[in-house]
Design a protein around this motif. Sequence first.
Motif, PDB file in Angstrom:
ATOM      1  N   MET A 267       0.848  -1.188   0.000  1.00 15.44           N
ATOM      2  CA  MET A 267       0.000   0.000   0.000  1.00 15.44           C
ATOM      3  C   MET A 267       0.887   1.241   0.000  1.00 15.44           C
ATOM      4  O   MET A 267       1.852   1.317   0.738  1.00 15.44           O
ATOM      5  CB  MET A 267      -0.900  -0.025   1.234  1.00 15.44           C
ATOM      6  N   ALA A 268       0.556   2.180  -0.822  1.00 14.92           N
ATOM      7  CA  ALA A 268       1.340   3.402  -0.941  1.00 14.92           C
ATOM      8  C   ALA A 268       1.140   4.284   0.295  1.00 14.92           C
ATOM      9  O   ALA A 268       0.151   4.162   1.010  1.00 14.92           O
ATOM     10  CB  ALA A 268       0.938   4.157  -2.186  1.00 14.92           C
ATOM     11  N   SER A 269       2.089   5.141   0.534  1.00 20.97           N
ATOM     12  CA  SER A 269       2.007   6.014   1.701  1.00 20.97           C
ATOM     13  C   SER A 269       0.963   7.109   1.485  1.00 20.97           C
ATOM     14  O   SER A 269       0.507   7.373   0.369  1.00 20.97           O
ATOM     15  CB  SER A 269       3.370   6.642   1.977  1.00 20.97           C
ATOM     16  N   LYS A 270       0.603   7.768   2.579  1.00 23.07           N
ATOM     17  CA  LYS A 270      -0.383   8.844   2.501  1.00 23.07           C
ATOM     18  C   LYS A 270       0.139  10.002   1.652  1.00 23.07           C
ATOM     19  O   LYS A 270      -0.625  10.651   0.952  1.00 23.07           O
ATOM     20  CB  LYS A 270      -0.722   9.349   3.896  1.00 23.07           C
ATOM     21  N   LYS A 271       1.447  10.238   1.714  1.00 21.31           N
ATOM     22  CA  LYS A 271       2.012  11.345   0.948  1.00 21.31           C
ATOM     23  C   LYS A 271       1.887  11.090  -0.550  1.00 21.31           C
ATOM     24  O   LYS A 271       1.487  11.963  -1.312  1.00 21.31           O
ATOM     25  CB  LYS A 271       3.476  11.551   1.334  1.00 21.31           C
ATOM     26  N   VAL A 272       2.214   9.861  -0.974  1.00 19.84           N
ATOM     27  CA  VAL A 272       2.098   9.500  -2.393  1.00 19.84           C
ATOM     28  C   VAL A 272       0.637   9.550  -2.819  1.00 19.84           C
ATOM     29  O   VAL A 272       0.314  10.072  -3.895  1.00 19.84           O
ATOM     30  CB  VAL A 272       2.711   8.106  -2.653  1.00 19.84           C
ATOM     31  N   ASN A 273      -0.252   9.029  -1.989  1.00 24.66           N
ATOM     32  CA  ASN A 273      -1.687   9.078  -2.301  1.00 24.66           C
ATOM     33  C   ASN A 273      -2.173  10.517  -2.449  1.00 24.66           C
ATOM     34  O   ASN A 273      -2.949  10.825  -3.359  1.00 24.66           O
ATOM     35  CB  ASN A 273      -2.495   8.387  -1.208  1.00 24.66           C
TER      36      ASN A 273
ATOM     37  N   ILE B 247      -0.397  13.205  -3.263  1.00 29.75           N
ATOM     38  CA  ILE B 247       0.160  13.799  -4.479  1.00 29.75           C
ATOM     39  C   ILE B 247      -0.589  13.296  -5.710  1.00 29.75           C
ATOM     40  O   ILE B 247      -0.968  14.078  -6.593  1.00 29.75           O
ATOM     41  CB  ILE B 247       1.668  13.510  -4.584  1.00 29.75           C
ATOM     42  N   LEU B 248      -0.818  11.986  -5.778  1.00 34.13           N
ATOM     43  CA  LEU B 248      -1.543  11.414  -6.915  1.00 34.13           C
ATOM     44  C   LEU B 248      -2.981  11.936  -6.988  1.00 34.13           C
ATOM     45  O   LEU B 248      -3.508  12.199  -8.072  1.00 34.13           O
ATOM     46  CB  LEU B 248      -1.534   9.891  -6.846  1.00 34.13           C
ATOM     47  N   PHE B 249      -3.596  12.109  -5.816  1.00 32.97           N
ATOM     48  CA  PHE B 249      -4.956  12.644  -5.791  1.00 32.97           C
ATOM     49  C   PHE B 249      -4.988  14.074  -6.307  1.00 32.97           C
ATOM     50  O   PHE B 249      -5.869  14.440  -7.094  1.00 32.97           O
ATOM     51  CB  PHE B 249      -5.523  12.582  -4.369  1.00 32.97           C
ATOM     52  N   MET B 250      -4.041  14.894  -5.890  1.00 36.00           N
ATOM     53  CA  MET B 250      -3.999  16.288  -6.339  1.00 36.00           C
ATOM     54  C   MET B 250      -3.755  16.374  -7.847  1.00 36.00           C
ATOM     55  O   MET B 250      -4.379  17.188  -8.528  1.00 36.00           O
ATOM     56  CB  MET B 250      -2.912  17.066  -5.587  1.00 36.00           C
ATOM     57  N   ILE B 251      -2.876  15.527  -8.364  1.00 35.67           N
ATOM     58  CA  ILE B 251      -2.629  15.516  -9.810  1.00 35.67           C
ATOM     59  C   ILE B 251      -3.885  15.072 -10.558  1.00 35.67           C
ATOM     60  O   ILE B 251      -4.291  15.694 -11.537  1.00 35.67           O
ATOM     61  CB  ILE B 251      -1.424  14.618 -10.148  1.00 35.67           C
ATOM     62  N   GLY B 252      -4.495  13.998 -10.084  1.00 30.16           N
ATOM     63  CA  GLY B 252      -5.708  13.494 -10.729  1.00 30.16           C
ATOM     64  C   GLY B 252      -6.856  14.487 -10.666  1.00 30.16           C
ATOM     65  O   GLY B 252      -7.583  14.692 -11.649  1.00 30.16           O
ATOM     66  N   ALA B 253      -7.026  15.152  -9.519  1.00 28.97           N
ATOM     67  CA  ALA B 253      -8.094  16.136  -9.372  1.00 28.97           C
ATOM     68  C   ALA B 253      -7.845  17.344 -10.276  1.00 28.97           C
ATOM     69  O   ALA B 253      -8.782  17.885 -10.871  1.00 28.97           O
ATOM     70  CB  ALA B 253      -8.203  16.574  -7.915  1.00 28.97           C
ATOM     71  N   SER B 254      -6.587  17.752 -10.400  1.00 27.70           N
ATOM     72  CA  SER B 254      -6.256  18.881 -11.276  1.00 27.70           C
ATOM     73  C   SER B 254      -6.518  18.548 -12.738  1.00 27.70           C
ATOM     74  O   SER B 254      -7.088  19.364 -13.482  1.00 27.70           O
ATOM     75  CB  SER B 254      -4.799  19.290 -11.087  1.00 27.70           C
ATOM     76  N   VAL B 255      -6.119  17.351 -13.145  1.00 26.19           N
ATOM     77  CA  VAL B 255      -6.358  16.922 -14.528  1.00 26.19           C
ATOM     78  C   VAL B 255      -7.864  16.842 -14.796  1.00 26.19           C
ATOM     79  O   VAL B 255      -8.341  17.293 -15.837  1.00 26.19           O
ATOM     80  CB  VAL B 255      -5.661  15.573 -14.814  1.00 26.19           C
TER      81      VAL B 255
ATOM     82  N   ASP C  17      -9.205  10.474   5.708  1.00 28.61           N
ATOM     83  CA  ASP C  17      -8.184  10.468   6.759  1.00 28.61           C
ATOM     84  C   ASP C  17      -7.325   9.212   6.713  1.00 28.61           C
ATOM     85  O   ASP C  17      -6.162   9.233   7.108  1.00 28.61           O
ATOM     86  CB  ASP C  17      -8.838  10.583   8.133  1.00 28.61           C
ATOM     87  N   LYS C  18      -7.895   8.134   6.224  1.00 27.66           N
ATOM     88  CA  LYS C  18      -7.165   6.867   6.181  1.00 27.66           C
ATOM     89  C   LYS C  18      -6.125   6.841   5.062  1.00 27.66           C
ATOM     90  O   LYS C  18      -5.043   6.276   5.228  1.00 27.66           O
ATOM     91  CB  LYS C  18      -8.167   5.724   5.989  1.00 27.66           C
ATOM     92  N   TYR C  19      -6.420   7.460   3.927  1.00 31.65           N
ATOM     93  CA  TYR C  19      -5.556   7.336   2.754  1.00 31.65           C
ATOM     94  C   TYR C  19      -4.766   8.596   2.400  1.00 31.65           C
ATOM     95  O   TYR C  19      -3.821   8.521   1.626  1.00 31.65           O
ATOM     96  CB  TYR C  19      -6.388   6.919   1.543  1.00 31.65           C
ATOM     97  N   PHE C  20      -5.179   9.767   2.914  1.00 27.52           N
ATOM     98  CA  PHE C  20      -4.548  11.011   2.499  1.00 27.52           C
ATOM     99  C   PHE C  20      -4.084  11.824   3.695  1.00 27.52           C
ATOM    100  O   PHE C  20      -4.652  11.743   4.783  1.00 27.52           O
ATOM    101  CB  PHE C  20      -5.525  11.863   1.674  1.00 27.52           C
ATOM    102  N   LEU C  21      -3.057  12.649   3.473  1.00 24.69           N
ATOM    103  CA  LEU C  21      -2.600  13.587   4.482  1.00 24.69           C
ATOM    104  C   LEU C  21      -3.642  14.686   4.646  1.00 24.69           C
ATOM    105  O   LEU C  21      -4.384  14.984   3.710  1.00 24.69           O
ATOM    106  CB  LEU C  21      -1.266  14.217   4.062  1.00 24.69           C
ATOM    107  N   PRO C  22      -3.671  15.334   5.814  1.00 21.01           N
ATOM    108  CA  PRO C  22      -4.605  16.462   5.961  1.00 21.01           C
ATOM    109  C   PRO C  22      -4.215  17.600   5.020  1.00 21.01           C
ATOM    110  O   PRO C  22      -3.033  17.839   4.767  1.00 21.01           O
ATOM    111  CB  PRO C  22      -4.456  16.864   7.425  1.00 21.01           C
ATOM    112  N   TRP C  23      -5.223  18.308   4.501  1.00 19.84           N
ATOM    113  CA  TRP C  23      -4.948  19.383   3.550  1.00 19.84           C
ATOM    114  C   TRP C  23      -4.269  20.559   4.236  1.00 19.84           C
ATOM    115  O   TRP C  23      -3.390  21.192   3.680  1.00 19.84           O
ATOM    116  CB  TRP C  23      -6.242  19.866   2.894  1.00 19.84           C
ATOM    117  N   VAL C  24      -4.709  20.868   5.431  1.00 19.44           N
ATOM    118  CA  VAL C  24      -4.130  21.992   6.177  1.00 19.44           C
ATOM    119  C   VAL C  24      -3.553  21.435   7.467  1.00 19.44           C
ATOM    120  O   VAL C  24      -4.253  20.796   8.246  1.00 19.44           O
ATOM    121  CB  VAL C  24      -5.198  23.061   6.492  1.00 19.44           C
TER     122      VAL C  24
END
Length: 92
Positions: free
Chosen positions: A1-7, A9-17, A80-87
Amino acid sequence: MASKKVNSILFMIGASVFNILTLTILCLVFLVIFVLLLRGWAESEVVQIVVSLAFLGSLVLSFVIYQWALNLFSKKVDMDKYFLPWVIPKKK
């Protein structure tokens, strides 16, 4: 399982695209609709207004779609389980 940081980053890239694609598609759709409705009016002022309205309308609608998709995603996935807090609160 990938780390929260990688998740995160990938989420932000995917959401931006997703947001950029949504904006582009909506802008093109609005432009096509306006061109079909205003075929005979090729004056430069009308074209400028139409392009501006198409862009602003697609910007607003893409933001609404993005918020809806984000809310739907957050209901299905435990953020909260898969991603870092935004702020991250600053330590005093």
